[in-house]
Design an enzyme around this catalytic site. Sequence first.
Site, PDB file in Angstrom:
ATOM      1  CG  PHE A 164      38.011  36.444  40.532  1.00 43.38           C
ATOM      2  CD1 PHE A 164      37.135  36.510  39.462  1.00 43.38           C
ATOM      3  CD2 PHE A 164      39.091  37.316  40.550  1.00 43.38           C
ATOM      4  CE1 PHE A 164      37.326  37.421  38.431  1.00 43.38           C
ATOM      5  CE2 PHE A 164      39.289  38.221  39.520  1.00 43.38           C
ATOM      6  CZ  PHE A 164      38.403  38.282  38.458  1.00 43.38           C
ATOM      7  CB  CYS A 165      34.998  33.307  45.885  1.00 45.80           C
ATOM      8  SG  CYS A 165      33.378  32.909  45.225  1.00 45.80           S
ATOM      9  CG  ASN A 166      41.125  35.975  46.687  1.00 41.30           C
ATOM     10  OD1 ASN A 166      41.420  36.791  47.543  1.00 41.30           O
ATOM     11  ND2 ASN A 166      41.945  35.017  46.322  1.00 41.30           N
TER      12      ASN A 166
END
Length: 487
Positions: free
Chosen positions: A407-409
């Site tokens: 999640f781009c995290n």
Amino acid sequence: MTALIAADLYRPEGFDAARAAFLQRNPAYAATSRLRELRATEYARLDQQGHIYLDYTGGSLYAEEQVRRHADLLRQHVFGNPHSVNPTSMASTRLVDQARAYVYDFFRASPEEYAAIFTPNASGALKLVGEAYPFCAGGRYLLTFDNHNSVNGIREFAQAKGAAVHYLPVVPPDLRISQDRLDELLDRANPAYANLFAFPAQSNFSGVQHPLDLIEHAQAKGWDVFVDAAAFTPTNRLDLSRWKPDFVSLSFYKIFGYPTGVGCLLARKDALKKLRRPWFAGGTITMASVQGCSHHLADSEAAYEDGTVDYLNLPAIQIGLEYIDSIGVDLIHDRVAALTGWLLEELAALRHSNGSPLVRIYGPTDTTNRGGTIAFNFYDPEAELIDFHIVEQLANQAQISLRTGCFCNPGAGEVAHGLTEAEMREAFQDEQRMTLDQFQAILQQKHKKSAGAVRVSLGIASNFADIYHFMAFAASFLDKRLGEMRV
């Protein structure tokens, strides 16, 4: 509340009883009936096409009314490039000004104190600050582990200018920050230099909502504060008359679905004066010369809106914000909180016949100071991780839209999955670029760990049927061993 537990209880005939129990436990949910009506009208395409949409953190859904009003506006008028004073250009300028004014009103930001700068997206707002912030040797960039990659990316600007970069860990299992550790890092700031602290108002990984009083706390210790509000604002009120961050990044399509391609930076004008743009563009200057090799930047917003703003889509921003105002952010929040609470309880209580849990949730398992974003993984009866790719493919077959991956995290995921610095460095140890899927395979084979998860998130059009059907899908994994799963 005890979970339904058995897969056969999530059959269609069990829906009415489950919904009745949910309503009894959440009596305030009845007050959100306006959203039930909108689901049947403005979002009717969901049920007509059999979609179960659970990716609101990725992007919200637009109402038919929004598209209709915008299309009518474009059909009935003629708009030109606003960088002129002819009649069609002035018509566009008026609509851009109206959209900007509505942004101030919606977020209760005084235009005397804040500048609303339109950007291509929330990442564009973050990059704008990152490239122009006066990082230098002696200054610092502090950010929490659970920031989006667009916030992580600012560290490249900071390091290039000699500033120190520090990460504030989030602590499992709830993935919240340690106040003591935060104070230790904040106290390292030398007020003689520029110091920037960045955190998400709501994590797009765990749903954790960090306290907004961190803003004033950090400012009192000599820090400028950047709040990434992209995951927070779709279901929560951000009141900038109460909270005073120096910079705020926003994504409009995550609030109301349409249009995409327009974000916003809300910046305190005092903080904006600190920025030093590394270039200029059309629309950002009052004058430039080729022979004189110089330029003068425009004032306030105009100095930061590179080129021509998206003047045909900006009127849709006002339409979308008016639509949300007509419903009420608090109403959306209450509905999402009730649905999230039920889903958290049901997922946490699912057990295989041998008693082992089906699901491992990353982050808070109740609704205290958290939003409607839930990250987790499935495990088989022998506690073997079920690859999130398998889950996604099976969800696709069931017309369920969810999200898988990191999640781009990456920071929140690394903590949630117990990944060590040494394990993460394996992905960067040679010149060959490793993909996330390749790294995931190595982690599972070598370390029995994951680098990704499954994420479901709720929003404006979510209802009980959505989460009930998802629980039926989740329960279908009960007592199935990893080798038995077919896609």
